[in-house]
Design a protein around this motif. Structure first.
Motif, PDB file in Angstrom:
ATOM      1  N   GLU A   1       0.837  -1.192   0.000  1.00 23.31           N
ATOM      2  CA  GLU A   1       0.000   0.000   0.000  1.00 23.31           C
ATOM      3  C   GLU A   1       0.875   1.246   0.000  1.00 23.31           C
ATOM      4  O   GLU A   1       2.001   1.223   0.514  1.00 23.31           O
ATOM      5  CB  GLU A   1      -0.907   0.053   1.237  1.00 23.31           C
ATOM      6  CG  GLU A   1      -1.971  -1.019   1.280  1.00 23.31           C
ATOM      7  CD  GLU A   1      -2.803  -0.936   2.553  1.00 23.31           C
ATOM      8  OE1 GLU A   1      -3.837  -1.619   2.609  1.00 23.31           O
ATOM      9  OE2 GLU A   1      -2.404  -0.213   3.489  1.00 23.31           O
TER      10      GLU A   1
ATOM     11  N   ARG B   1       3.752   1.012   5.333  1.00 23.68           N
ATOM     12  CA  ARG B   1       3.195   1.333   4.016  1.00 23.68           C
ATOM     13  C   ARG B   1       4.148   2.310   3.356  1.00 23.68           C
ATOM     14  O   ARG B   1       4.730   3.154   4.027  1.00 23.68           O
ATOM     15  CB  ARG B   1       1.809   1.980   4.149  1.00 23.68           C
ATOM     16  CG  ARG B   1       0.779   1.099   4.827  1.00 23.68           C
ATOM     17  CD  ARG B   1      -0.434   1.921   5.250  1.00 23.68           C
ATOM     18  NE  ARG B   1      -1.499   1.077   5.775  1.00 23.68           N
ATOM     19  CZ  ARG B   1      -1.573   0.648   7.026  1.00 23.68           C
ATOM     20  NH1 ARG B   1      -0.626   1.013   7.898  1.00 23.68           N
ATOM     21  NH2 ARG B   1      -2.561  -0.116   7.415  1.00 23.68           N
TER      22      ARG B   1
ATOM     23  N   ALA C   1      -6.313   0.644   4.771  1.00 26.42           N
ATOM     24  CA  ALA C   1      -5.436   1.682   5.320  1.00 26.42           C
ATOM     25  C   ALA C   1      -6.239   2.688   6.130  1.00 26.42           C
ATOM     26  O   ALA C   1      -5.789   3.180   7.172  1.00 26.42           O
ATOM     27  CB  ALA C   1      -4.684   2.385   4.192  1.00 26.42           C
TER      28      ALA C   1
END
Length: 360
Positions: free
Chosen positions: A70, A123, A293
């Protein structure tokens, strides 16, 4: 402005968030005059070996490239409104005073602290620092990047660190303005039966707007309330003339599940029979709180999300297919005030929460 103060030589990313905010505030950066602060931000970021740094005008973008599944974008603007005798910064107890403390150099300081202290986030991260947010949209640096360097803004989720009193505000409303023209026939007011009063002709229009039932829609658990309102009315020639033209400006605040085209069609449907010209429009932004997220972000911040009533630059990310929220340490009610200030504890808390989100 008070007596001129020397600019800081550079930005020290080893400082705590409050002290770094003070350094940022002491770099005057009224819209259009952000170059010195952009230089300092770029120079500070280039000392961090885990980041790739690019610049376009006075917009600075830094990225990690760790191959994570991500990518999250943290964004904030460098500019402020004109200074109101509120530089240099000063501290009184827990409060840091100065131009831009709340809107939004506290948020920028949090971005820089995360860039410096999280070299291996869970991330991949993109940090965006942009200019000219406080002025006309055509100059907005984030908008320019969206048009000229959209690949720099790619991500799965974005956080705009605009002041939100450390609450997550999901997405934003769209906004649209329309001018409605009502035509009549001019005549002398002493012989009004020979004319047709355009101002009187607005009565039905105003009645429709008064009776309008705004939609309420829930998206990702957040309730967005729409509104269709007359915000300006103009008409009249002289004290003895029946007016032949009346214009009513209407503002439509619409939920982010409507496109601009759908919003325009709705306005024209409600105002059917009138001459309607859409004069200004900006899309809303979906909150995207269902994204993994975003869920992790909500858990880390411990915040109960709320809908954003108003328009912010999260809409620019939404236009690129990146869901976004507003989350920053400042109080939006203090933005642009002479006594603008931000809590030092709030800056530290926002940094701590975002740090936890990106290192859990």
């Amino acid at each position: 402005m008070s007596n001129p103060q020397p600019l800081p030589a550079s930005l020290d990313l080893a400082l705590d968030g409050g002290a770094l905010t003070a350094q940022l505030v002491d770099f005057p950066s009224v819209s259009g005059d952000e170059a010195r602060l952009a230089d300092a931000v770029e120079a500070a970021l280039r000392t961090l070996p885990h980041l790739t740094v690019d610049r376009y005008g006075n917009n600075v973008v830094a990225r990690t490239d760790l191959g994570r599944t991500e990518r999250v974008v943290l964004a904030g603007h460098l500019d402020t409104v004109p200074i109101a005798d509120n530089l240099p910064s000063r501290v009184e107890g827990d409060l840091l005073y100065g131009c831009g403390t709340s809107d939004m150099k506290a948020g920028v300081a949090v971005q820089l602290r995360i860039a410096a202290t999280v070299p291996e986030p869970n991330r991949d991260l993109t940090f965006v620092f942009y200019d000219c947010e406080e002025v006309e949209a055509v100059r907005n640096g984030l908008g320019i990047l969206a048009r000229e360097r959209p690949d720099w803004l790619h991500g799965d989720f974005a956080v705009l660190l605009e002041p939100s009193s450390a609450a997550v505000e999901g997405g934003c409303q769209g906004t649209m303005r329309a001018v409605v023209r009502i035509h009549g026939q001019r005549a002398h007011s002493a012989r009004s039966w020979l004319g047709e009063n355009a101002i009187h002709g607005a009565a039905d229009l105003l009645g429709r707007l008064s009776a309008y039932q705004p939609r309420q829609v829930v998206i990702d658990g957040l309730e967005y309330r729409e509104g269709l309102n007359a915000v300006l009315i103009e008409g009249g020639v002289a004290g003895n003339v029946i007016p032949d033209l009346c214009t009513v400006t209407v503002n439509f605040r619409f939920a982010p599940d409507r496109s601009e085209a759908e919003a325009a069609a709705h306005v024209r449907e409600v105002l059917h029979g009138y001459e309607v010209e859409i004069t200004d429009s900006a899309p809303g932004a979906l909150p995207g709180l269902a994204h993994p997220a975003a869920k992790a972000f909500l858990a880390a911040t411990g915040s109960e999300p709320r809908a954003k009533y108003g328009w912010t630059d999260v809409a620019r990310f939404s236009g690129l297919g990146v869901p976004a929220v507003n989350y920053g340490p400042g109080d939006p009610n203090l933005a642009h005030k002479r006594e603008e200030h931000c809590s030092l504890a709030a800056i530290a808390e926002c940094e701590r929460r975002i740090h936890a989100w990106l290192t859990a």
